[in-house]
Design an enzyme around this catalytic site. Structure first.
Site, mmCIF file in Angstrom:
data_model
loop_
_atom_site.group_PDB
_atom_site.id
_atom_site.type_symbol
_atom_site.label_atom_id
_atom_site.label_comp_id
_atom_site.label_asym_id
_atom_site.label_seq_id
_atom_site.Cartn_x
_atom_site.Cartn_y
_atom_site.Cartn_z
ATOM 1 N N PRO A 11 0.789 -1.228 0.000
ATOM 2 C CA PRO A 11 0.000 0.000 0.000
ATOM 3 C C PRO A 11 0.826 1.287 0.000
ATOM 4 O O PRO A 11 1.877 1.353 0.638
ATOM 5 C CB PRO A 11 -0.825 -0.098 1.287
ATOM 6 C CG PRO A 11 -0.142 -1.116 2.117
ATOM 7 C CD PRO A 11 0.513 -2.064 1.163
ATOM 8 N N ASN A 12 0.303 2.243 -0.728
ATOM 9 C CA ASN A 12 0.833 3.607 -0.825
ATOM 10 C C ASN A 12 2.060 3.731 -1.729
ATOM 11 O O ASN A 12 2.507 4.840 -2.023
ATOM 12 C CB ASN A 12 1.123 4.211 0.570
ATOM 13 C CG ASN A 12 -0.113 4.235 1.434
ATOM 14 O OD1 ASN A 12 -1.108 4.837 1.040
ATOM 15 N ND2 ASN A 12 -0.097 3.557 2.572
ATOM 16 N N ARG A 19 5.151 10.801 -2.474
ATOM 17 C CA ARG A 19 4.766 10.605 -1.085
ATOM 18 C C ARG A 19 5.992 10.745 -0.183
ATOM 19 O O ARG A 19 6.967 10.018 -0.354
ATOM 20 C CB ARG A 19 4.210 9.193 -0.971
ATOM 21 C CG ARG A 19 4.120 8.635 0.408
ATOM 22 C CD ARG A 19 4.154 7.107 0.343
ATOM 23 N NE ARG A 19 3.921 6.556 1.653
ATOM 24 C CZ ARG A 19 4.307 5.346 2.011
ATOM 25 N NH1 ARG A 19 4.925 4.543 1.150
ATOM 26 N NH2 ARG A 19 4.076 4.915 3.219
ATOM 27 N N TYR A 24 11.113 8.556 1.253
ATOM 28 C CA TYR A 24 11.095 7.532 0.196
ATOM 29 C C TYR A 24 11.753 7.978 -1.107
ATOM 30 O O TYR A 24 11.887 7.172 -2.029
ATOM 31 C CB TYR A 24 9.645 7.099 -0.066
ATOM 32 C CG TYR A 24 8.989 6.504 1.167
ATOM 33 C CD1 TYR A 24 9.367 5.246 1.628
ATOM 34 C CD2 TYR A 24 8.028 7.211 1.888
ATOM 35 C CE1 TYR A 24 8.786 4.698 2.765
ATOM 36 C CE2 TYR A 24 7.432 6.668 3.030
ATOM 37 C CZ TYR A 24 7.821 5.420 3.458
ATOM 38 O OH TYR A 24 7.250 4.877 4.585
ATOM 39 N N ASN A 75 8.194 -5.619 -1.378
ATOM 40 C CA ASN A 75 8.114 -4.544 -0.398
ATOM 41 C C ASN A 75 6.655 -4.521 0.055
ATOM 42 O O ASN A 75 5.812 -3.923 -0.615
ATOM 43 C CB ASN A 75 8.520 -3.196 -0.990
ATOM 44 C CG ASN A 75 8.473 -2.107 0.071
ATOM 45 O OD1 ASN A 75 7.958 -2.327 1.173
ATOM 46 N ND2 ASN A 75 9.008 -0.931 -0.238
ATOM 47 N N ALA A 78 3.242 -1.220 4.568
ATOM 48 C CA ALA A 78 2.684 -1.333 5.926
ATOM 49 C C ALA A 78 2.260 -2.760 6.278
ATOM 50 O O ALA A 78 2.245 -3.130 7.462
ATOM 51 C CB ALA A 78 1.512 -0.375 6.082
ATOM 52 N N ASP A 88 1.695 -16.012 5.517
ATOM 53 C CA ASP A 88 1.182 -17.357 5.202
ATOM 54 C C ASP A 88 1.227 -17.616 3.694
ATOM 55 O O ASP A 88 1.583 -18.716 3.253
ATOM 56 C CB ASP A 88 -0.255 -17.532 5.709
ATOM 57 C CG ASP A 88 -0.331 -17.720 7.215
ATOM 58 O OD1 ASP A 88 0.725 -17.887 7.856
ATOM 59 O OD2 ASP A 88 -1.459 -17.698 7.753
ATOM 60 N N GLU A 99 12.991 -9.461 0.879
ATOM 61 C CA GLU A 99 12.159 -8.372 1.421
ATOM 62 C C GLU A 99 12.918 -7.055 1.257
ATOM 63 O O GLU A 99 14.102 -6.985 1.596
ATOM 64 C CB GLU A 99 11.927 -8.688 2.904
ATOM 65 C CG GLU A 99 11.113 -7.683 3.671
ATOM 66 C CD GLU A 99 10.968 -8.119 5.149
ATOM 67 O OE1 GLU A 99 11.312 -9.276 5.504
ATOM 68 O OE2 GLU A 99 10.528 -7.280 5.945
ATOM 69 N N HIS A 101 12.809 -2.806 1.966
ATOM 70 C CA HIS A 101 12.226 -1.568 2.503
ATOM 71 C C HIS A 101 13.080 -0.414 2.023
ATOM 72 O O HIS A 101 14.308 -0.463 2.161
ATOM 73 C CB HIS A 101 12.189 -1.580 4.032
ATOM 74 C CG HIS A 101 11.458 -2.767 4.556
ATOM 75 N ND1 HIS A 101 10.097 -2.900 4.439
ATOM 76 C CD2 HIS A 101 11.907 -3.899 5.123
ATOM 77 C CE1 HIS A 101 9.741 -4.070 4.931
ATOM 78 N NE2 HIS A 101 10.821 -4.696 5.347
ATOM 79 N N ARG A 108 13.195 4.082 12.496
ATOM 80 C CA ARG A 108 11.904 4.763 12.532
ATOM 81 C C ARG A 108 11.085 4.286 13.747
ATOM 82 O O ARG A 108 11.628 3.757 14.692
ATOM 83 C CB ARG A 108 11.176 4.533 11.197
ATOM 84 C CG ARG A 108 11.991 5.096 10.015
ATOM 85 C CD ARG A 108 11.282 4.912 8.692
ATOM 86 N NE ARG A 108 10.034 5.689 8.649
ATOM 87 C CZ ARG A 108 9.105 5.533 7.700
ATOM 88 N NH1 ARG A 108 9.303 4.631 6.733
ATOM 89 N NH2 ARG A 108 8.014 6.253 7.720
ATOM 90 N N ARG A 112 7.492 -0.189 13.304
ATOM 91 C CA ARG A 112 8.074 -0.614 12.023
ATOM 92 C C ARG A 112 9.247 -1.576 12.212
ATOM 93 O O ARG A 112 9.837 -2.050 11.248
ATOM 94 C CB ARG A 112 8.552 0.597 11.218
ATOM 95 C CG ARG A 112 7.442 1.515 10.783
ATOM 96 C CD ARG A 112 7.958 2.634 9.880
ATOM 97 N NE ARG A 112 7.065 3.775 9.963
ATOM 98 C CZ ARG A 112 5.974 3.938 9.211
ATOM 99 N NH1 ARG A 112 5.641 3.052 8.313
ATOM 100 N NH2 ARG A 112 5.215 5.015 9.363
HETATM 101 C C1 DHK Z 1 7.172 1.453 3.174
HETATM 102 C C2 DHK Z 1 6.040 1.741 3.876
HETATM 103 O O1 DHK Z 1 4.955 2.170 3.246
HETATM 104 C C3 DHK Z 1 5.982 1.638 5.337
HETATM 105 O O2 DHK Z 1 4.708 1.283 5.814
HETATM 106 C C4 DHK Z 1 7.035 0.706 5.907
HETATM 107 C C5 DHK Z 1 8.348 0.816 3.808
HETATM 108 C C6 DHK Z 1 8.398 1.009 5.300
HETATM 109 C C7 DHK Z 1 9.622 1.196 3.087
HETATM 110 O O3 DHK Z 1 10.560 1.738 3.698
HETATM 111 O O4 DHK Z 1 9.716 0.924 1.886
HETATM 112 O O5 DHK Z 1 7.068 0.825 7.305
#
Ligand code: DHK
Length: 145
Positions: A11-12, A19, A24, A75, A78, A88, A99, A101, A108, A112
């Protein structure tokens, strides 16, 4: 046909580049896709980069990857910190899982610091900005080698 590495985003991350760029960065998911494709294609693999704000969609793509992908870079955003269901689903996948991030989650908020997905991941990259994705693909290629 080239074998495919799935690159899944939670998400996001559709807003990547717009954002909270102080956290990021300014690269978009299209930039990430181009960087990952370059690394993968040089090694003879294809990539499929996908993003959803919906947990069930991420789970469906993980299930699809069971037949269509040789590895997963994810990634979970959240969902990293909340989703037993994503964990699962990843546990049903037999290939390597990495994984990613973008931010250093350990620098942070405390919520997290815990990742359900890390219980399955074969490796974790955090805090390398969007460069972390291409680095993960490079590692994926060595794991698949
Ligand atoms: C991205 C998100 O949207 C957060 O919810 C994570 C992660 C961290 C990132 O660093 O890519 O906590």
């Amino acid at each position: 046909m080239a074998e495919t590495i799935y690159i899944l985003n939670g998400p996001n991350l559709n807003l990547l580049g717009k954002r909270q760029p102080e956290i990021y960065g300014y690269d978009t998911l299209a930039d990430v896709e181009a960087a990952c494709a370059e690394v993968a294609e040089a090694a003879g693999y294809a990539i499929r980069l996908l993003q959803s704000n919906w947990e069930g969609q991420i789970i469906d793509w993980i299930h699809e990857a069971r037949n269509d992908a040789v590895g997963i870079v994810i990634n979970p955003a959240a969902f990293t910190h909340t989703s037993v269901a994503v964990l699962d689903a990843l546990n049903t996948f037999e290939g390597p899982v990495l994984e990613v991030h973008i931010s250093n989650v350990h620098k942070r908020e405390a919520f997290r610091h815990h990742s359900y997905v890390s219980l399955r991941a074969d490796g974790v990259i955090a805090g390398f900005g969007t460069e972390g994705y291409a680095l993960a693909v490079r590692r994926m290629v060595s794991l698949l080698g």
